[in-house]
Design a protein around this motif. Structure first.
Motif, PDB file in Angstrom:
ATOM      1  N   LYS A  73      15.360  13.242   2.505  1.00  0.00           N
ATOM      2  CA  LYS A  73      16.779  12.904   2.638  1.00  0.00           C
ATOM      3  C   LYS A  73      16.992  11.705   3.564  1.00  0.00           C
ATOM      4  CE  LYS A  73      19.163  17.199   1.623  1.00  0.00           C
ATOM      5  NZ  LYS A  73      20.148  18.166   2.089  1.00  0.00           N
ATOM      6  N   ALA A  74      16.051  11.455   4.469  1.00  0.00           N
ATOM      7  CA  ALA A  74      16.174  10.347   5.423  1.00  0.00           C
ATOM      8  C   ALA A  74      15.706   9.010   4.846  1.00  0.00           C
ATOM      9  CB  ALA A  74      15.388  10.664   6.698  1.00  0.00           C
ATOM     10  N   LEU A  75      15.145   9.028   3.647  1.00  0.00           N
ATOM     11  CA  LEU A  75      14.673   7.778   3.039  1.00  0.00           C
ATOM     12  C   LEU A  75      15.870   6.938   2.600  1.00  0.00           C
ATOM     13  CD1 LEU A  75      11.773   9.175   0.828  1.00  0.00           C
ATOM     14  CD2 LEU A  75      11.598   8.107   3.089  1.00  0.00           C
ATOM     15  N   PRO A  76      15.725   5.613   2.642  1.00  0.00           N
ATOM     16  CA  PRO A  76      16.824   4.744   2.203  1.00  0.00           C
ATOM     17  C   PRO A  76      17.239   5.063   0.770  1.00  0.00           C
ATOM     18  CG  PRO A  76      15.123   3.456   3.298  1.00  0.00           C
ATOM     19  CD  PRO A  76      14.568   4.841   3.114  1.00  0.00           C
ATOM     20  N   SER A  77      18.525   5.222   0.542  1.00  0.00           N
ATOM     21  CA  SER A  77      19.028   5.597  -0.785  1.00  0.00           C
ATOM     22  C   SER A  77      18.800   4.501  -1.825  1.00  0.00           C
ATOM     23  CB  SER A  77      20.514   5.948  -0.708  1.00  0.00           C
ATOM     24  OG  SER A  77      21.247   4.827  -0.249  1.00  0.00           O
ATOM     25  N   THR A  78      18.633   3.266  -1.371  1.00  0.00           N
ATOM     26  CA  THR A  78      18.426   2.153  -2.303  1.00  0.00           C
ATOM     27  C   THR A  78      16.960   1.973  -2.690  1.00  0.00           C
ATOM     28  OG1 THR A  78      18.184   0.637  -0.436  1.00  0.00           O
ATOM     29  CG2 THR A  78      20.398   0.867  -1.399  1.00  0.00           C
ATOM     30  N   TRP A  79      16.075   2.718  -2.046  1.00  0.00           N
ATOM     31  CA  TRP A  79      14.639   2.573  -2.273  1.00  0.00           C
ATOM     32  C   TRP A  79      14.255   3.283  -3.566  1.00  0.00           C
ATOM     33  CZ3 TRP A  79      10.326   4.911   1.320  1.00  0.00           C
ATOM     34  CH2 TRP A  79       9.132   4.211   1.138  1.00  0.00           C
ATOM     35  N   ASP A  80      13.678   2.547  -4.510  1.00  0.00           N
ATOM     36  CA  ASP A  80      13.254   3.100  -5.796  1.00  0.00           C
ATOM     37  C   ASP A  80      11.859   3.707  -5.619  1.00  0.00           C
ATOM     38  OD1 ASP A  80      12.876   3.730  -8.456  1.00  0.00           O
ATOM     39  OD2 ASP A  80      12.538   1.654  -9.090  1.00  0.00           O
ATOM     40  N   VAL A  81      11.806   5.031  -5.504  1.00  0.00           N
ATOM     41  CA  VAL A  81      10.539   5.699  -5.222  1.00  0.00           C
ATOM     42  C   VAL A  81      10.236   6.814  -6.211  1.00  0.00           C
ATOM     43  CG1 VAL A  81      10.547   5.225  -2.741  1.00  0.00           C
ATOM     44  CG2 VAL A  81      11.626   7.300  -3.577  1.00  0.00           C
ATOM     45  N   GLU A  82       8.954   7.071  -6.348  1.00  0.00           N
ATOM     46  CA  GLU A  82       8.467   8.256  -7.050  1.00  0.00           C
ATOM     47  C   GLU A  82       7.794   9.093  -5.969  1.00  0.00           C
ATOM     48  OE1 GLU A  82       4.790   9.351  -9.946  1.00  0.00           O
ATOM     49  OE2 GLU A  82       6.016   7.633 -10.552  1.00  0.00           O
ATOM     50  N   ILE A  83       8.344  10.272  -5.697  1.00  0.00           N
ATOM     51  CA  ILE A  83       7.907  11.073  -4.561  1.00  0.00           C
ATOM     52  C   ILE A  83       6.935  12.168  -4.981  1.00  0.00           C
ATOM     53  CG2 ILE A  83       8.648  12.617  -2.704  1.00  0.00           C
ATOM     54  CD1 ILE A  83      11.389  11.146  -2.832  1.00  0.00           C
ATOM     55  N   THR A  84       5.810  12.209  -4.277  1.00  0.00           N
ATOM     56  CA  THR A  84       4.850  13.298  -4.399  1.00  0.00           C
ATOM     57  C   THR A  84       4.873  14.034  -3.071  1.00  0.00           C
ATOM     58  OG1 THR A  84       3.451  12.045  -5.923  1.00  0.00           O
ATOM     59  CG2 THR A  84       2.410  13.881  -4.753  1.00  0.00           C
ATOM     60  N   GLN A  85       4.826  15.353  -3.130  1.00  0.00           N
ATOM     61  CA  GLN A  85       4.803  16.133  -1.897  1.00  0.00           C
ATOM     62  C   GLN A  85       3.445  16.807  -1.742  1.00  0.00           C
ATOM     63  OE1 GLN A  85       8.288  18.551  -0.992  1.00  0.00           O
ATOM     64  NE2 GLN A  85       9.431  17.503  -2.599  1.00  0.00           N
ATOM     65  N   ALA A  86       3.006  16.910  -0.484  1.00  0.00           N
ATOM     66  CA  ALA A  86       1.738  17.565  -0.172  1.00  0.00           C
ATOM     67  C   ALA A  86       1.936  18.438   1.061  1.00  0.00           C
ATOM     68  CB  ALA A  86       0.653  16.519   0.075  1.00  0.00           C
ATOM     69  N   ALA A  87       1.224  19.573   1.104  1.00  0.00           N
ATOM     70  CA  ALA A  87       1.395  20.528   2.197  1.00  0.00           C
ATOM     71  C   ALA A  87       0.285  20.474   3.240  1.00  0.00           C
ATOM     72  CB  ALA A  87       1.498  21.945   1.637  1.00  0.00           C
TER      73      ALA A  87
END
Length: 122
Positions: free
Chosen positions: A20-34
C-alpha cells in the motif's frame, strides 16, 4: 514498462502495508515471499528487479538471502525494510549489497524518494 518487484516478509500484514505504501503511479507486477528461500526463488525467476526485504524471518532471514544473492552476482535493487534500526544492522545490509534501509512501518514518501534516487521509473 512494468517493473517486477518482490515483497519479502514473514508477516502477510506487513507485506500488505508495504504494498500500500508503493507509489500509485508505479507500474509493477508484485510477487510476495514469506522468507529468504522464497525471495531467492523469485529473484532467480526474474521477478525481483526491485526487492523489499525484511530481515527477521524463519527458514532463511534477510541477511542470509542478501549473502546468497551476492554470491550469485546480485543484480537487483534490494531495499531492506525492518524494525531493527540499529546502526550495525544498517551497515551490515548495505555492505551486503542493499541500496537502502527503511524502518517499519514504511513511509510512502521515503519509499518514493529511494526509488527516485536510484532512477527507478515510477
Amino acid at each position: 514498462m512494468t517493473t517486477p518487484i518482490t515483497v519479502v516478509d514473514d508477516s502477510a500484514m506487513a507485506r500488505k502495508m508495504l504494498i500500500k505504501a508503493l507509489p500509485s503511479t508505479w507500474d509493477v507486477e508484485i510477487t510476495q515471499a514469506a522468507n529468504g528461500i522464497e525471495a531467492l526463488d523469485a529473484y532467480r525467476a526474474g521477478k525481483a528487479e526491485v526487492m523489499f526485504l525484511d530481515l527477521q524471518m524463519p527458514e532463511m532471514d534477510g541477511y542470509q538471502a542478501l549473502e546468497q544473492m551476492r554470491k550469485e552476482d546480485l543484480n537487483t535493487f534490494v531495499i531492506v525494510v525492518s524494525a531493527d534500526i540499529q546502526p550495525m544492522a544498517q551497515e551490515r545490509v548495505l555492505s551486503l549489497g542493499a541500496i537502502a534501509f527503511l524502518k517499519k512501518p514504511v513511509n510512502p514518501q521515503e519509499v518514493e524518494a529511494v526509488l527516485k534516487q536510484y532512477g527507478v521509473e515510477l
